[in-house]
Design a protein around this motif. Structure first.
Motif, PDB file in Angstrom:
ATOM      1  N   PHE A   2     -17.299 -71.039  54.494  1.00 44.63           N
ATOM      2  CA  PHE A   2     -17.451 -71.592  55.846  1.00 44.63           C
ATOM      3  C   PHE A   2     -16.265 -71.125  56.696  1.00 44.63           C
ATOM      4  CE2 PHE A   2     -19.325 -74.471  52.753  1.00 44.63           C
ATOM      5  CZ  PHE A   2     -20.609 -74.631  53.244  1.00 44.63           C
ATOM      6  N   PRO A   3     -16.195 -69.816  56.968  1.00 43.72           N
ATOM      7  CA  PRO A   3     -14.998 -69.247  57.598  1.00 43.72           C
ATOM      8  C   PRO A   3     -14.862 -69.624  59.074  1.00 43.72           C
ATOM      9  CG  PRO A   3     -16.713 -67.590  57.431  1.00 43.72           C
ATOM     10  CD  PRO A   3     -17.219 -68.797  56.696  1.00 43.72           C
ATOM     11  N   GLU A   4     -13.641 -69.539  59.556  1.00 40.40           N
ATOM     12  CA  GLU A   4     -13.410 -69.648  60.993  1.00 40.40           C
ATOM     13  C   GLU A   4     -14.000 -68.415  61.663  1.00 40.40           C
ATOM     14  OE1 GLU A   4     -12.088 -72.109  62.734  1.00 40.40           O
ATOM     15  OE2 GLU A   4     -11.835 -73.323  60.926  1.00 40.40           O
ATOM     16  N   LEU A   5     -14.716 -68.627  62.750  1.00 46.73           N
ATOM     17  CA  LEU A   5     -15.445 -67.524  63.375  1.00 46.73           C
ATOM     18  C   LEU A   5     -14.919 -67.231  64.769  1.00 46.73           C
ATOM     19  CD1 LEU A   5     -19.079 -68.593  62.389  1.00 46.73           C
ATOM     20  CD2 LEU A   5     -17.630 -66.933  61.227  1.00 46.73           C
ATOM     21  N   GLY A   6     -14.927 -65.954  65.101  1.00 51.43           N
ATOM     22  CA  GLY A   6     -14.641 -65.558  66.470  1.00 51.43           C
ATOM     23  C   GLY A   6     -15.869 -65.769  67.335  1.00 51.43           C
TER      24      GLY A   6
END
Length: 484
Positions: free
Chosen positions: A295-299
């Protein structure tokens, strides 16, 4: 000497009556949907011995509770933790965020209470048929850097299936995590050698509720009907297209296949990831550590507004059915529905006919020929009532219409795996993407209008001219509709 049959025959009929008595009592005590209860009672009446067998194989809620008891424990442990860590901020719906979509505010709020947050940072691509889906899917797989999660109802070891398999094995050998989940009925044709070679390459492969009796698999309950692919927690695919050559219209299969799929990049992929983990944990029977990499941090990906919603036999809410109901009754000008299987519940049927009688234009597109005669006959039994309510009915003739799309006015659309029937609403594990974006909705409307050119439209006057035999067949099949 008396034969064995002469000895036991006087006891057979009383024993059967006792069995029927307890089956009926059990049906009544379950307090299930009256329509489903009536259908099973009709089945017991019309097919005495076979009807009992069908009920014991497919109709008991006890089996459902037993099958999903452990899954419920896993969901209780994992679901709230996931929401707290990854969806907490998104599930708090900001009134200012909802304001542009005020027409569908009830729907948005309903879905967010079922762990289906409204996500704003997305880029969505509508993919028409396998010809558009598979190249995009293969590109996403090639670009995978960390993990691949793939969950499909039908996965065939044919041309496209072989290409996907080879790429998955290649990625696994490179050290990328690959988890693959296939349904035990939809992917029944896969051989042991297929599972063996993938596992040998490092692919973690599991089968959702494998079956022991293939001859009974055409309608076994509680299937994983979802089509999900997640790459690196950033790119996701879902819609109606399985992994099979039949979905590619390159003249290798005789029938043209009309279908719709989505490629989603952005925050909505997190909900797809969550849904994959729920089914994966149920199958492997242990809880996974949901590392941040899933659940990565997204741009910034885009401005498309998306909600991902799921339902299944273990879901507390009949969320997809209820969401369809809310969406349809929110219509102001026009509702367009394309579905391969149309066996609506009473509430959905009432919603469609009611909005149609309220000066909302409703158009329904279904296949001219279905792949199941009994399902088609049941579907056709609703046509006269719909036509009388002012609904426009279109039969798609170019091939098989497998697209599952609802477009409402010019601001909302649903694309997913759920058909408009009892099985999708109550028994199968399904997933749908809800789109709140005029450009995306317009694309789907354009495709709907293009598909209408391949249809014949039915009038009420012509429909009433059907033969008595055809009408009787439809009416009988409609009685069994809740069981189909």
């Amino acid at each position: 000497m008396l034969g064995v049959w002469e000895i036991i025959s006087p006891y057979i009929l009383p024993l059967y009556y006792v069995i029927i008595f307890f089956v009926v009592i059990n049906l009544l005590l379950e307090n299930r949907n009256p329509l489903k209860t009536h259908s099973y009672l009709m089945l017991l009446l019309l097919l005495p011995i076979i009807g009992v067998a069908i009920y014991f194989f497919f109709g008991q809620h006890q089996r459902k509770r037993k099958v999903f008891a452990k899954r419920g424990l896993i969901n209780q442990a994992f679901g709230p933790l996931y929401a707290q860590e990854h969806l907490d901020n998104q599930t708090r719906v900001n009134p200012q965020v909802i304001k542009p979509y005020g027409q569908f505010e009830k729907l948005i709020r309903f879905l967010k209470n079922d762990l289906s947050p409204l996500t704003l940072n997305n880029s969505v691509t509508v993919l028409r048929n396998g010809e558009e889906k598979f190249p995009q899917m293969m590109n996403a797989l090639r670009e995978a850097k960390d993990h691949i999660h793939i969950e499909y109802y039908i996965f065939e070891d044919d041309g496209i299936g072989g290409a996907v398999t080879d790429l998955l094995m290649e990625k696994a050998k490179q050290g990328i995590e690959v988890r693959m989940l296939v349904d035990g009925v939809g992917s029944l044709a896969l051989k042991k050698s297929f599972f063996k070679k993938l596992k040998a390459s490092g692919v973690q492969l599991a089968e959702f509720m494998p079956v022991l009796f293939p001859s009974f698999t055409s309608k076994i309950n509680y299937r994983d009907h979802r089509k999900i692919l997640i790459v690196d927690g950033k790119v996701g695919f879902t819609g109606g297209i399985n992994i099979s050559d039949r979905y590619i219209n390159n003249h290798t299969h005789p029938e043209y296949w009309r279908d719709t799929h989505l490629m989603i990049e952005g925050e909505a992929v997190k909900t797809l990831q969550f849904l994959f983990f729920l089914n994966w944990q149920f199958v492997v029977q242990h809880e996974l550590e949901t590392a941040d990499k899933y659940f990565p941090e997204l741009g910034h990906f885009g401005d498309h507004c998306v909600q991902i919603n799921a339902s299944g036999p273990d879901w507390e809410l009949a969320s997809i059915m209820d969401s369809f109901l809310i969406a349809i009754t929110s219509a102001r000008t026009k509702v367009r529905i394309a579905t391969p299987y149309f066996i609506p519940t009473e509430s959905i049927l009432d919603a469609i006919t009611t909005v149609s009688k309220s000066d909302v234009k409703v158009e329904l597109m279904i296949p001219y020929e279905s792949d199941s005669w009994i399902v088609q006959a049941a579907s056709l039994s609703f046509i006269e009532e719909l036509l009388a309510a002012g609904v426009s009915i279109y039969f798609y003739q170019k091939g098989f219409l497998h697209s599952k799309v609802i477009a409402i006015d010019h601001s909302f659309a649903s694309v997913g795996t759920a058909n408009m029937d009892y099985r999708s609403f109550d028994l199968n594990h399904e997933v749908n993407a809800y789109l709140y974006d005029e450009d995306l909705v317009e694309t789907l409307i354009d495709q709907f209008e293009e598909d209408k050119k391949e249809c014949i439209q039915i009038t009420l006057e012509d429909w009433r001219k059907r033969s008595l035999k055809q009408k009787l067949k439809e009416s009988v099949c409609r009685l069994l509709a809740p069981l189909l």
